[in-house]
Design a protein around this motif. Sequence first.
Motif, PDB file in Angstrom:
ATOM      1  N   VAL A  33     -10.063  -5.414   3.920  1.00  0.00           N
ATOM      2  CA  VAL A  33     -10.568  -4.246   3.197  1.00  0.00           C
ATOM      3  C   VAL A  33      -9.754  -4.010   1.925  1.00  0.00           C
ATOM      4  O   VAL A  33     -10.303  -3.739   0.856  1.00  0.00           O
ATOM      5  CB  VAL A  33     -10.551  -2.997   4.115  1.00  0.00           C
ATOM      6  CG1 VAL A  33     -10.814  -1.727   3.314  1.00  0.00           C
ATOM      7  CG2 VAL A  33     -11.596  -3.139   5.213  1.00  0.00           C
ATOM      8  N   SER A  34      -8.414  -4.156   2.045  1.00  0.00           N
ATOM      9  CA  SER A  34      -7.546  -3.941   0.883  1.00  0.00           C
ATOM     10  C   SER A  34      -7.828  -4.979  -0.209  1.00  0.00           C
ATOM     11  O   SER A  34      -7.885  -4.645  -1.396  1.00  0.00           O
ATOM     12  CB  SER A  34      -6.072  -4.018   1.286  1.00  0.00           C
ATOM     13  OG  SER A  34      -5.798  -3.105   2.321  1.00  0.00           O
ATOM     14  N   ASN A  36     -10.620  -6.565  -0.676  1.00  0.00           N
ATOM     15  CA  ASN A  36     -11.931  -6.253  -1.251  1.00  0.00           C
ATOM     16  C   ASN A  36     -11.845  -5.160  -2.307  1.00  0.00           C
ATOM     17  O   ASN A  36     -12.661  -5.112  -3.223  1.00  0.00           O
ATOM     18  CB  ASN A  36     -12.900  -5.809  -0.151  1.00  0.00           C
ATOM     19  CG  ASN A  36     -13.631  -6.998   0.437  1.00  0.00           C
ATOM     20  OD1 ASN A  36     -13.703  -8.043  -0.194  1.00  0.00           O
ATOM     21  ND2 ASN A  36     -14.154  -6.840   1.629  1.00  0.00           N
ATOM     22  N   ARG A  37     -10.882  -4.268  -2.097  1.00  0.00           N
ATOM     23  CA  ARG A  37     -10.739  -3.180  -3.061  1.00  0.00           C
ATOM     24  C   ARG A  37      -9.871  -3.603  -4.248  1.00  0.00           C
ATOM     25  O   ARG A  37      -9.564  -2.787  -5.104  1.00  0.00           O
ATOM     26  CB  ARG A  37     -10.132  -1.957  -2.365  1.00  0.00           C
ATOM     27  CG  ARG A  37     -11.153  -1.237  -1.478  1.00  0.00           C
ATOM     28  CD  ARG A  37     -10.506  -0.183  -0.624  1.00  0.00           C
ATOM     29  NE  ARG A  37      -9.751   0.792  -1.400  1.00  0.00           N
ATOM     30  CZ  ARG A  37      -8.878   1.650  -0.866  1.00  0.00           C
ATOM     31  NH1 ARG A  37      -8.632   1.613   0.432  1.00  0.00           N
ATOM     32  NH2 ARG A  37      -8.243   2.499  -1.625  1.00  0.00           N
ATOM     33  N   VAL A 136      -5.969   7.036  -3.426  1.00  0.00           N
ATOM     34  CA  VAL A 136      -6.832   5.850  -3.399  1.00  0.00           C
ATOM     35  C   VAL A 136      -6.249   4.818  -2.435  1.00  0.00           C
ATOM     36  O   VAL A 136      -6.951   4.195  -1.663  1.00  0.00           O
ATOM     37  CB  VAL A 136      -6.955   5.219  -4.804  1.00  0.00           C
ATOM     38  CG1 VAL A 136      -8.130   4.277  -4.839  1.00  0.00           C
ATOM     39  CG2 VAL A 136      -7.045   6.296  -5.859  1.00  0.00           C
ATOM     40  N   ALA A 137      -4.930   4.647  -2.509  1.00  0.00           N
ATOM     41  CA  ALA A 137      -4.256   3.719  -1.615  1.00  0.00           C
ATOM     42  C   ALA A 137      -2.990   4.408  -1.119  1.00  0.00           C
ATOM     43  O   ALA A 137      -2.561   5.414  -1.672  1.00  0.00           O
ATOM     44  CB  ALA A 137      -3.900   2.446  -2.367  1.00  0.00           C
TER      45      ALA A 137
END
Length: 361
Positions: A33-34, A36-37, A136-137
């Motif tokens: 997921v990370s 992909n972002r 966001v993160a």
Amino acid sequence: MKTRYALSLGKPFGIKVKVHWTFIFLIAWIVIVSLNRGLETPQILMHVLFVFALFFCVVLHELGHSLTAIKFGGNVTGITLLPIGGMAHMTKMPEKPKEEFLVSAAGPLVNVVIAILIWIYLALFQPVNLEEMKFVAITRENFLVMLMAANIFIVVFNLIPAFPMDGGRLFRAALSIKMKRVDATRIAKDIGQIFAIFFILAGLFINPFLVIIGIFILLGAKGEYEMIQYQDALKQFSVEDVLNKNFAELDMEDTLGDAAQKLIHIPDNGFVIKSEGKYKGILTKNEIINGLNNLGKEGKIKDAVNTDVEPVKPNAKLFDVFQDMNRKRNYLVPVISKDEILGVLDIDNLKELILIQRAIR
Ligand SMILES: [Zn+2]
């Protein structure tokens, strides 16, 4: 759940903590997921570190349940960490409504305490301006704020009355003050299953972990309700009331061929194996088949027998023994008093007894 494929993390307060192998999926999912972002490696590592910190809080949560249960005479064999959360394995749970209530509340309370401690730390040493902070993160700056939020989330989520989650257990304990435990469990289970279906449907759109949690609740509620029904049916019996005195026995020196031939003529799931008049172990269909495959017809029983089946005492409570047999997958156990084999308990006979008891009511 069997936890054979699990990594041992330690033994705080004498309680084994393990992490299940499927935990790798959680880490993999977070990395994917990370990526992909479009996040960079240091940030991905920060996310993984966050998961470790979060699951450390989950261990403390489960220790909260476990230590409270032990305080009230319960028995905890260990804690397993799964990608969807922690699980304390209890072989004996306190059943008085008040005690069950406290055991269920202790887990979420731990997370309340953690959240408060983080809040105090932030207020004293690292004042945060939420308006300026980016979410966001996970970063070094917002790590503790996010961990505090995650602990609050754990509390809120666990308090959803979806039995067998904590909230559902609290609900059942409250109901059991006014009604029979088996009836309270049935109501809690029905409500739990409604939530579970909702989780599964919502999870399909939002988050795969919610689907898994929903399935866990469905299965857990069903399994636990069954056990409570069994308990209700068996509670009046002790082992000596129902033991089967006509059991079949063989000697350690007999062959597996003998056992296989006699197996179809006996009423139970297997044989009691003796040597020089003393109990040595149990030989069920499974051991016979495995033994025949590995050793052949001339193989000796002593090389195939299961010597791990511990005998039970005639005055033991039948439900406790039944539960133990299910957990250890012992289909046949000998009943022994002062070195003398009085009879056996066969799990299939016990299941019939349960059906009859329930039909009588
Ligand atoms: Zn909990």
